[in-house]
Design a protein around this motif. Structure first.
Motif, PDB file in Angstrom:
ATOM      1  N   GLY A 154      47.066  25.940  44.416  1.00  0.00           N
ATOM      2  CA  GLY A 154      46.166  27.004  45.132  1.00  0.00           C
ATOM      3  C   GLY A 154      46.055  28.042  45.709  1.00  0.00           C
ATOM      4  N   LEU A 155      44.956  28.888  45.592  1.00  0.00           N
ATOM      5  CA  LEU A 155      44.882  29.916  46.196  1.00  0.00           C
ATOM      6  C   LEU A 155      46.407  30.602  47.058  1.00  0.00           C
ATOM      7  CD1 LEU A 155      41.544  31.028  45.591  1.00  0.00           C
ATOM      8  CD2 LEU A 155      43.057  31.627  44.544  1.00  0.00           C
ATOM      9  N   ARG A 156      46.269  29.744  47.569  1.00  0.00           N
ATOM     10  CA  ARG A 156      46.882  30.256  49.347  1.00  0.00           C
ATOM     11  C   ARG A 156      46.106  31.853  49.855  1.00  0.00           C
ATOM     12  NH1 ARG A 156      49.775  28.786  44.956  1.00  0.00           N
ATOM     13  NH2 ARG A 156      51.669  30.511  45.988  1.00  0.00           N
ATOM     14  N   SER A 157      47.384  31.949  49.892  1.00  0.00           N
ATOM     15  CA  SER A 157      47.475  33.385  49.615  1.00  0.00           C
ATOM     16  C   SER A 157      46.982  34.417  49.565  1.00  0.00           C
ATOM     17  CB  SER A 157      48.427  34.770  51.105  1.00  0.00           C
ATOM     18  OG  SER A 157      49.554  34.624  49.910  1.00  0.00           O
ATOM     19  N   GLY A 158      46.562  33.786  47.963  1.00  0.00           N
ATOM     20  CA  GLY A 158      46.309  35.206  46.754  1.00  0.00           C
ATOM     21  C   GLY A 158      44.606  35.445  46.529  1.00  0.00           C
ATOM     22  N   PHE A 159      43.854  35.661  45.721  1.00  0.00           N
ATOM     23  CA  PHE A 159      42.469  35.787  45.217  1.00  0.00           C
ATOM     24  C   PHE A 159      42.451  35.481  43.752  1.00  0.00           C
ATOM     25  CE2 PHE A 159      44.508  40.167  44.820  1.00  0.00           C
ATOM     26  CZ  PHE A 159      44.303  40.441  43.946  1.00  0.00           C
ATOM     27  N   ASP A 160      40.764  35.543  44.007  1.00  0.00           N
ATOM     28  CA  ASP A 160      40.366  35.238  41.763  1.00  0.00           C
ATOM     29  C   ASP A 160      39.711  35.133  41.863  1.00  0.00           C
ATOM     30  OD1 ASP A 160      38.925  33.203  43.224  1.00  0.00           O
ATOM     31  OD2 ASP A 160      39.403  31.580  42.419  1.00  0.00           O
ATOM     32  N   ALA A 161      38.486  35.648  40.969  1.00  0.00           N
ATOM     33  CA  ALA A 161      37.095  36.219  39.568  1.00  0.00           C
ATOM     34  C   ALA A 161      36.394  36.486  41.485  1.00  0.00           C
ATOM     35  CB  ALA A 161      37.116  35.635  39.034  1.00  0.00           C
ATOM     36  N   ASP A 162      36.102  35.040  42.284  1.00  0.00           N
ATOM     37  CA  ASP A 162      35.484  34.266  43.055  1.00  0.00           C
ATOM     38  C   ASP A 162      34.991  35.620  44.342  1.00  0.00           C
ATOM     39  OD1 ASP A 162      34.045  33.107  42.070  1.00  0.00           O
ATOM     40  OD2 ASP A 162      34.932  30.786  42.914  1.00  0.00           O
ATOM     41  N   ASP A 163      36.375  35.891  44.369  1.00  0.00           N
ATOM     42  CA  ASP A 163      35.903  36.932  46.033  1.00  0.00           C
ATOM     43  C   ASP A 163      35.992  38.416  45.592  1.00  0.00           C
ATOM     44  OD1 ASP A 163      37.588  35.456  47.622  1.00  0.00           O
ATOM     45  OD2 ASP A 163      39.512  34.970  46.056  1.00  0.00           O
ATOM     46  N   LEU A 164      35.246  39.159  44.101  1.00  0.00           N
ATOM     47  CA  LEU A 164      35.158  40.398  43.879  1.00  0.00           C
ATOM     48  C   LEU A 164      34.176  40.251  44.337  1.00  0.00           C
ATOM     49  CD1 LEU A 164      35.384  40.889  40.380  1.00  0.00           C
ATOM     50  CD2 LEU A 164      36.913  41.867  41.665  1.00  0.00           C
ATOM     51  N   TYR A 165      33.821  41.319  44.849  1.00  0.00           N
ATOM     52  CA  TYR A 165      32.917  42.345  45.654  1.00  0.00           C
ATOM     53  C   TYR A 165      31.533  41.865  44.341  1.00  0.00           C
ATOM     54  CZ  TYR A 165      33.793  43.744  50.106  1.00  0.00           C
ATOM     55  OH  TYR A 165      34.553  43.182  51.995  1.00  0.00           O
ATOM     56  N   PRO A 166      30.762  41.730  45.137  1.00  0.00           N
ATOM     57  CA  PRO A 166      29.569  41.413  43.636  1.00  0.00           C
ATOM     58  C   PRO A 166      29.241  43.584  43.478  1.00  0.00           C
ATOM     59  CG  PRO A 166      28.765  40.897  45.917  1.00  0.00           C
ATOM     60  CD  PRO A 166      30.004  41.499  46.543  1.00  0.00           C
ATOM     61  N   ASP A 167      29.131  43.907  43.984  1.00  0.00           N
ATOM     62  CA  ASP A 167      29.381  45.483  43.249  1.00  0.00           C
ATOM     63  C   ASP A 167      30.516  46.054  42.137  1.00  0.00           C
ATOM     64  OD1 ASP A 167      30.725  45.568  45.051  1.00  0.00           O
ATOM     65  OD2 ASP A 167      30.232  47.845  45.602  1.00  0.00           O
ATOM     66  N   VAL A 168      31.264  44.987  41.690  1.00  0.00           N
ATOM     67  CA  VAL A 168      32.654  45.426  41.345  1.00  0.00           C
ATOM     68  C   VAL A 168      31.835  46.088  39.622  1.00  0.00           C
ATOM     69  CG1 VAL A 168      34.875  45.369  40.798  1.00  0.00           C
ATOM     70  CG2 VAL A 168      33.746  44.914  42.763  1.00  0.00           C
ATOM     71  N   ARG A 169      31.955  44.814  39.257  1.00  0.00           N
ATOM     72  CA  ARG A 169      31.370  44.669  37.618  1.00  0.00           C
ATOM     73  C   ARG A 169      30.646  45.575  37.121  1.00  0.00           C
ATOM     74  NH1 ARG A 169      34.440  40.889  35.156  1.00  0.00           N
ATOM     75  NH2 ARG A 169      35.049  39.007  36.748  1.00  0.00           N
ATOM     76  N   PRO A 170      29.396  46.070  37.610  1.00  0.00           N
ATOM     77  CA  PRO A 170      28.013  46.442  37.244  1.00  0.00           C
ATOM     78  C   PRO A 170      29.230  48.094  37.518  1.00  0.00           C
ATOM     79  CG  PRO A 170      27.276  44.997  39.156  1.00  0.00           C
ATOM     80  CD  PRO A 170      28.712  44.655  38.873  1.00  0.00           C
ATOM     81  N   ALA A 171      29.442  48.388  38.840  1.00  0.00           N
ATOM     82  CA  ALA A 171      30.160  49.590  39.035  1.00  0.00           C
ATOM     83  C   ALA A 171      30.900  50.142  38.011  1.00  0.00           C
ATOM     84  CB  ALA A 171      30.379  50.169  40.133  1.00  0.00           C
ATOM     85  N   LEU A 172      32.067  48.978  37.804  1.00  0.00           N
ATOM     86  CA  LEU A 172      33.190  49.555  36.298  1.00  0.00           C
ATOM     87  C   LEU A 172      31.794  49.131  35.331  1.00  0.00           C
ATOM     88  CD1 LEU A 172      35.966  47.138  37.538  1.00  0.00           C
ATOM     89  CD2 LEU A 172      35.874  49.744  38.301  1.00  0.00           C
ATOM     90  N   ALA A 173      31.457  49.152  35.118  1.00  0.00           N
ATOM     91  CA  ALA A 173      30.699  48.618  34.057  1.00  0.00           C
ATOM     92  C   ALA A 173      30.029  50.167  32.966  1.00  0.00           C
ATOM     93  CB  ALA A 173      29.595  48.008  33.177  1.00  0.00           C
ATOM     94  N   ALA A 174      29.227  50.238  34.855  1.00  0.00           N
ATOM     95  CA  ALA A 174      28.464  52.012  33.869  1.00  0.00           C
ATOM     96  C   ALA A 174      29.691  53.494  34.585  1.00  0.00           C
ATOM     97  CB  ALA A 174      27.727  51.862  35.625  1.00  0.00           C
ATOM     98  N   LEU A 175      30.824  53.154  34.861  1.00  0.00           N
ATOM     99  CA  LEU A 175      31.852  54.100  34.928  1.00  0.00           C
ATOM    100  C   LEU A 175      32.325  53.891  33.700  1.00  0.00           C
ATOM    101  CD1 LEU A 175      33.265  53.826  38.202  1.00  0.00           C
ATOM    102  CD2 LEU A 175      31.557  55.345  37.612  1.00  0.00           C
TER     103      LEU A 175
END
Length: 217
Positions: free
Chosen positions: A80-101
């Motif tokens: 399980g994820l427990r106290s961790g995270f996965d891609a579903d926890d990324l803020y929605p602006d992360v991927r488009p912002a990184l791609a633009a940069l």
């Protein structure tokens, strides 16, 4: 490397900068046997009082041994994820912002105070960045100047050419500015909203979305 005012690299904090930690704290609330509002309120209270999030555990469950409970949790739910995270926890602006940069030729680094497991989780997301490191791997935590020296080395440019993006003045804005970087405070999460109101936030550029970064830089 000679100093320059042109930004050539961006270094990102993790929690509440790239990762929405809501699900983590909701799972902990269930584990602690308290309502989500109780635990999230305790976290907010600690943020307002200048305390670390660990104090929230003590507030709702005095004497609670977080490492021991985390270890027991791992035995009970190893996949399980427990106290961790996965891609579903990324803020929605992360991927488009990184791609633009990245499209603008900026070197992108992720570096934050995170446990060892977070490194694998971040690398599994296939984000368009050049380097991913965390405090566990670097052997030094923010706000130690050594962390920012290591981040600059990863970026491969002078500190003056680096923008450091984070949600806290104490761990991000002030030490990044002292290291010669350009600090950017993102106003989200309890620390981000609270710290944006503090006088020392004047040393940073304040944003509400990572999508502001391409035009800003």
């Amino acid at each position: 490397m000679p100093p320059t005012e042109r930004i050539e690299a961006v270094v990102f904090d993790v929690g509440e900068t790239l990762i929405d930690e809501s699900r983590i704290w909701l799972r902990w609330a269930e584990r602690l046997g308290v309502t989500p509002l109780t635990f999230l309120g305790a976290i907010g209270a600690c943020a307002a009082a200048g305390q670390e999030v660990g104090a929230a555990f003590e507030l709702v469950r005095p004497g609670f041994d977080v490492p021991a409970e985390d270890a027991a949790w791992a035995l009970e739910d190893p996949d399980g994820l427990r106290s961790g995270f996965d891609a579903d926890d990324l803020y929605p602006d992360v991927r488009p912002a990184l791609a633009a940069l990245a499209a603008r030729g900026l070197r992108l680094v992720i570096a934050g105070n995170q446990p060892p497991a977070a490194l694998d989780a971040l690398r599994a997301m296939a984000l368009p960045v050049d380097e991913i490191r965390n405090s566990a791997e670097l052997g030094v935590e923010k706000p130690d100047p050594g962390f920012f020296a290591a981040a600059a080395e990863l970026a491969g440019v002078a500190p003056e050419a680096i923008a450091y993006v984070g949600d806290r003045t104490d761990n991000d804005v002030l030490p990044a500015a002292d290291a010669g970087m350009r600090p950017i405070l993102i106003r989200r999460g309890p620390w981000g909203h609270l710290h944006a109101t503090r006088p020392e936030a004047a040393r940073a550029t304040i944003i509400d979305s990572l999508l502001e970064l391409p035009d800003l830089l």
